[in-house]
Design a protein around this motif. Sequence first.
Motif, PDB file in Angstrom:
ATOM      1  N   LEU A 341      11.582  22.207   2.606  1.00  0.00           N
ATOM      2  CA  LEU A 341      10.555  22.404   1.579  1.00  0.00           C
ATOM      3  C   LEU A 341       9.717  21.153   1.372  1.00  0.00           C
ATOM      4  N   ALA A 342      10.319  19.992   1.636  1.00  0.00           N
ATOM      5  CA  ALA A 342       9.597  18.728   1.422  1.00  0.00           C
ATOM      6  C   ALA A 342       8.411  18.590   2.371  1.00  0.00           C
ATOM      7  N   LEU A 343       8.359  19.443   3.400  1.00  0.00           N
ATOM      8  CA  LEU A 343       7.240  19.368   4.350  1.00  0.00           C
ATOM      9  C   LEU A 343       5.959  19.959   3.769  1.00  0.00           C
ATOM     10  N   ALA A 344       6.057  20.614   2.633  1.00  0.00           N
ATOM     11  CA  ALA A 344       4.877  21.239   2.030  1.00  0.00           C
ATOM     12  C   ALA A 344       3.799  20.207   1.760  1.00  0.00           C
ATOM     13  N   ARG A 345       2.557  20.603   1.974  1.00  0.00           N
ATOM     14  CA  ARG A 345       1.368  19.774   1.724  1.00  0.00           C
ATOM     15  C   ARG A 345       1.286  18.550   2.633  1.00  0.00           C
ATOM     16  N   THR A 346       2.090  18.516   3.724  1.00  0.00           N
ATOM     17  CA  THR A 346       2.010  17.353   4.630  1.00  0.00           C
ATOM     18  C   THR A 346       1.396  17.754   5.965  1.00  0.00           C
ATOM     19  N   HIS A 347       0.888  18.995   6.073  1.00  0.00           N
ATOM     20  CA  HIS A 347       0.353  19.539   7.324  1.00  0.00           C
ATOM     21  C   HIS A 347       1.329  19.302   8.475  1.00  0.00           C
ATOM     22  N   PRO A 348       2.540  19.818   8.362  1.00  0.00           N
ATOM     23  CA  PRO A 348       3.559  19.526   9.360  1.00  0.00           C
ATOM     24  C   PRO A 348       3.325  20.291  10.656  1.00  0.00           C
ATOM     25  N   ASP A 349       3.862  19.728  11.693  1.00  0.00           N
ATOM     26  CA  ASP A 349       3.821  20.356  13.005  1.00  0.00           C
ATOM     27  C   ASP A 349       4.816  21.518  13.022  1.00  0.00           C
ATOM     28  N   ARG A 350       4.511  22.562  13.796  1.00  0.00           N
ATOM     29  CA  ARG A 350       5.408  23.733  13.859  1.00  0.00           C
ATOM     30  C   ARG A 350       6.811  23.344  14.316  1.00  0.00           C
ATOM     31  N   THR A 351       6.850  22.429  15.290  1.00  0.00           N
ATOM     32  CA  THR A 351       8.169  22.062  15.838  1.00  0.00           C
ATOM     33  C   THR A 351       9.008  21.312  14.797  1.00  0.00           C
ATOM     34  N   VAL A 352       8.334  20.552  13.937  1.00  0.00           N
ATOM     35  CA  VAL A 352       9.074  19.820  12.897  1.00  0.00           C
ATOM     36  C   VAL A 352       9.709  20.817  11.928  1.00  0.00           C
ATOM     37  N   ILE A 353       8.916  21.816  11.518  1.00  0.00           N
ATOM     38  CA  ILE A 353       9.443  22.839  10.603  1.00  0.00           C
ATOM     39  C   ILE A 353      10.607  23.573  11.266  1.00  0.00           C
ATOM     40  N   ALA A 354      10.380  23.985  12.510  1.00  0.00           N
ATOM     41  CA  ALA A 354      11.412  24.754  13.227  1.00  0.00           C
ATOM     42  C   ALA A 354      12.693  23.936  13.360  1.00  0.00           C
ATOM     43  N   TRP A 383      11.432  34.151   4.798  1.00  0.00           N
ATOM     44  CA  TRP A 383      10.869  33.016   5.515  1.00  0.00           C
ATOM     45  C   TRP A 383       9.346  33.054   5.651  1.00  0.00           C
ATOM     46  N   PRO A 384       8.715  34.198   5.964  1.00  0.00           N
ATOM     47  CA  PRO A 384       7.244  34.170   6.065  1.00  0.00           C
ATOM     48  C   PRO A 384       6.585  33.662   4.786  1.00  0.00           C
ATOM     49  N   GLU A 385       7.127  34.048   3.630  1.00  0.00           N
ATOM     50  CA  GLU A 385       6.536  33.630   2.355  1.00  0.00           C
ATOM     51  C   GLU A 385       6.827  32.158   2.063  1.00  0.00           C
ATOM     52  N   ILE A 386       8.035  31.694   2.470  1.00  0.00           N
ATOM     53  CA  ILE A 386       8.358  30.276   2.272  1.00  0.00           C
ATOM     54  C   ILE A 386       7.482  29.408   3.183  1.00  0.00           C
ATOM     55  N   LEU A 387       7.293  29.906   4.408  1.00  0.00           N
ATOM     56  CA  LEU A 387       6.429  29.174   5.352  1.00  0.00           C
ATOM     57  C   LEU A 387       5.001  29.091   4.797  1.00  0.00           C
ATOM     58  N   ALA A 388       4.555  30.168   4.165  1.00  0.00           N
ATOM     59  CA  ALA A 388       3.221  30.159   3.556  1.00  0.00           C
ATOM     60  C   ALA A 388       3.143  29.087   2.476  1.00  0.00           C
ATOM     61  N   PHE A 389       4.245  28.888   1.736  1.00  0.00           N
ATOM     62  CA  PHE A 389       4.254  27.816   0.731  1.00  0.00           C
ATOM     63  C   PHE A 389       4.128  26.456   1.414  1.00  0.00           C
ATOM     64  N   ILE A 390       4.900  26.259   2.511  1.00  0.00           N
ATOM     65  CA  ILE A 390       4.864  24.962   3.192  1.00  0.00           C
ATOM     66  C   ILE A 390       3.466  24.682   3.723  1.00  0.00           C
ATOM     67  N   GLN A 391       2.796  25.731   4.192  1.00  0.00           N
ATOM     68  CA  GLN A 391       1.460  25.517   4.765  1.00  0.00           C
ATOM     69  C   GLN A 391       0.371  25.360   3.709  1.00  0.00           C
ATOM     70  N   THR A 392       0.492  26.089   2.580  1.00  0.00           N
ATOM     71  CA  THR A 392      -0.584  26.048   1.582  1.00  0.00           C
ATOM     72  C   THR A 392      -0.258  25.160   0.380  1.00  0.00           C
ATOM     73  N   GLY A 393       1.012  24.972   0.093  1.00  0.00           N
ATOM     74  CA  GLY A 393       1.388  24.186  -1.080  1.00  0.00           C
ATOM     75  C   GLY A 393       1.137  24.902  -2.393  1.00  0.00           C
TER      76      GLY A 393
END
Length: 441
Positions: A341-354, A383-393
């Motif tokens: 979750l800490a990756l939110a708002r950091t524009h993380p790479d897909r591989t980092v999240i994975a 997960w799709p909704e959590i990923l949306a949080f990480i991407q949009t904050g």
Amino acid sequence: MVNDTTRLLGLDGLAVAEVIARDEHAGQGPIVWLATIDEQARVCPGCGVRATRMKEWVITRPRDLPVGGRRCELLWRKRRWICSTAVCPRRTFTEQVPQVPARARLTERLRQASGMAVADGGRTIVQSARDHGVSWPVASAAFTAYAERMLPAEPQPVTVLGIDETRRGRPRWVYDEAARAWQAVVDRWHVGFVDLSHGQGLLGQVEGRTTQVVIDWLQERGQKWKEQVRFVAIDMCTIFKAAVRAALPHAVLVVDHFHVVQLANTALTEIRRRLTVQVRGRRGRKGNREWELRNRLTRSAARMHGAQLDPMIDDLMALPKRLGAPILAAWNAKEDLLDVLALARTHPDRTVIAGRLFRFYDRCAASGLPELERLASTIETWWPEILAFIQTGITNAGSEGTNRVIKTVARDAYGFRNPESQRLRTRCATTRKSRGCLNPA
Ligand SMILES: [Zn+2]
């Protein structure tokens, strides 16, 4: 006829004829005699013809706002006219001005002020009634009239919509002898819709907590409004998920990280409690290290000092193996999830999240603890909704903040009997900022 006193009182159409002072110490304000100066006052309300024949003099005592902090007694000496139009159903009528309509016992400005104190000033109905010297029903009706005039009928377009539920009142339970279980007989909810993008506050509320009521509210807003909604923030609630899927299929669902963290902490606490009972044969208490660390365990490691963190891990290791190791595993899984979750708002790479997500799943699977397996499968579902949080904050914090105001209003009012008036009061209280009622100027 218009003198300074008339200008000071400022009741359009009425002039002050005389002011008689009374005993101030006895709490009596001055008596103010009023006379009509508005020519429109003698126009018949039935036919609109100006009357010329007077029937009698009458005195009316409209209550008004205080003047200079003193409550004056207004006495308006006015005429009753005879309508000369043959076909007019009104045979006689008394004079009226917009501020004091015929039969009114309150001036319009007093009525409006008592409604405004509730809608914009955050006062309760009782307090507004006391402040303005009117009864509770009058203040309540004044509030409803004022609120319906001031609140926008339809919300403006919204890019980010928040949906959240609030419990209305207390749930009540009865024991069902046949089923041998407690059954909820009263469990009332309101679902609120909040503008998280443009600060309109609470857009509306619906009663109940079903998919259909949420869909209905969204459909009522019309196709154009719905198309503008790009993101919808919800907590992990399948009711809202289903409703948004049905009514706003194009919108991206976002789950708030707060509820994800809460879920992980609940799993950790359940594990700690279950193991304590299994190993010690009773609940935890003072002297049991894992019980003493219960609050520290649910705190994020990123917010702890090393001076607290390292001894905590050492203490867990020092516990009996059946107790310490699983709790530490659960704590690590929780921290792994926080790292995701800490990756939110950091524009993380897909591989980092994975990578971080895999570490969390791996830890849950390796632990063999049913609570962690359940947590992992919930995370997988959402997960799709959590990923949306990480991407949009985007978070639902705005809705939760609104909830706090909703609950404060309900407590101030000592609860509401009428859900409709509760929704109106709530709506006024939560839109005060967007309506400009909180500006110091
Ligand atoms: Zn008439």
